[in-house]
Design an enzyme around this catalytic site. Sequence first.
Site, mmCIF file in Angstrom:
data_model
loop_
_atom_site.group_PDB
_atom_site.id
_atom_site.type_symbol
_atom_site.label_atom_id
_atom_site.label_comp_id
_atom_site.label_asym_id
_atom_site.label_seq_id
_atom_site.Cartn_x
_atom_site.Cartn_y
_atom_site.Cartn_z
ATOM 1 N N GLU A 123 89.513 39.680 4.962
ATOM 2 C CA GLU A 123 89.782 41.125 4.907
ATOM 3 C C GLU A 123 91.102 41.396 4.172
ATOM 4 O OE1 GLU A 123 89.757 43.450 8.676
ATOM 5 O OE2 GLU A 123 91.499 44.439 7.814
ATOM 6 N N SER A 217 89.494 35.815 13.775
ATOM 7 C CA SER A 217 90.900 36.151 14.010
ATOM 8 C C SER A 217 91.041 37.155 15.152
ATOM 9 C CB SER A 217 91.555 36.648 12.728
ATOM 10 O OG SER A 217 91.464 38.019 12.614
ATOM 11 N N SER A 260 82.696 39.456 16.988
ATOM 12 C CA SER A 260 81.537 38.784 16.393
ATOM 13 C C SER A 260 80.802 37.911 17.420
ATOM 14 C CB SER A 260 81.973 37.965 15.180
ATOM 15 O OG SER A 260 83.045 37.132 15.536
HETATM 16 S S1 SF4 Z 1 85.052 48.313 13.709
HETATM 17 FE FE1 SF4 Z 1 84.816 46.082 13.685
HETATM 18 S S2 SF4 Z 1 84.405 45.573 11.573
HETATM 19 FE FE2 SF4 Z 1 85.253 47.620 11.603
HETATM 20 S S3 SF4 Z 1 87.409 47.292 11.296
HETATM 21 FE FE3 SF4 Z 1 87.068 47.389 13.473
HETATM 22 S S4 SF4 Z 1 86.834 45.257 14.075
HETATM 23 FE FE4 SF4 Z 1 86.567 45.343 11.847
#
Ligand code: SF4
Length: 320
Positions: A123, A217, A260
């Site tokens: 990211e 992370s 995840s």
């Molecule tokens: S909603 Fe999930 S995928 Fe989107 S920024 Fe937040 S942690 Fe990342």
Amino acid sequence: MEILVAKTAGFCFGVKKAIEKAFNENGERIFTYGPIIHNKQVVDELKNRGIDVIENLDNIQPNDKIIIRSHGISKSEYEKIEQSGAIIVDATCPYVKHIHKIVEQKYNDGYKIVIVGDENHPEVKGINGWCKNTAIIINDIEDLNKVDKNIGKICIVAQTTFNQNKWYKISAELIKYAKEILIYNTICSATDERQNEAIELSKKVDIMIVIGGKNSSNSRKLYEICSDNCKKAIFIEDENELDLEEIKSAQRVGITAGASTPEYTIKAVIDKVDTLNKVVENKYEINNKEEIDYGFKNLSVGEIVEGKVIHITNDEVFLI
Ligand code: SF4
């Protein structure tokens, strides 16, 4: 043993959307650019459906479908896919897209971009690609030595899953450096809620279990948070890594999971922890049986006794 499970444990909406998008795609040559999430079972399931992972864009062909995962990618990577004639299926999380826009715009306005996050995370690499890879990346207070003390205009953004407390400390320090500063707290609300709940939960329990991929992370950050607020925190990928010996003496166990972590993995861990409760129940029955044996009393027909029914067979009732 009481088992307290965080309401925010598991897939966030960005990850959920990306996975749905990937599973709904049809076609000949479909690829995810990097694993869709840090979870082997989900990646394997996609592979079974003919959706493979590619780690670079060198061999993509016209009409290939390239699924961009929730972490997002750099501007030049979008351009490379477009130039190849491949089709982009964009599952970038809207929170991440928002950061891309800020970074591109402020970079064009002459601000030096500072990203508070892990430079190795996809990211962060993607975000950096929206300011031509010129950002200063800071992951810890010690990294502040990368910033020139007389820096002019800076614009700070955060990796969406960054630790809130660390973010406040780092951005408070950066204020001292720059003549002009724009601060965008881009930690996403899903992460924020998950981290806050983990703080509260880990203060209430004896042991905190954090479930998540070793490469994830946001799961690692949850583990850091829980370790700071609880006597003991355990970081596991799934139920197979959970050693019941480590938790059997706890009165209260808390469970949370990264963005995840699929629901079935969380459930499998809860079920495994719960087997300790079943063992305790069994022990209770055995103890009571001993009481019954020793306290056995002959009754005559018509005699009325009081007690608690604990077991019934075809021709007997056990009372204590
Ligand atoms: S909603 Fe999930 S995928 Fe989107 S920024 Fe937040 S942690 Fe990342």
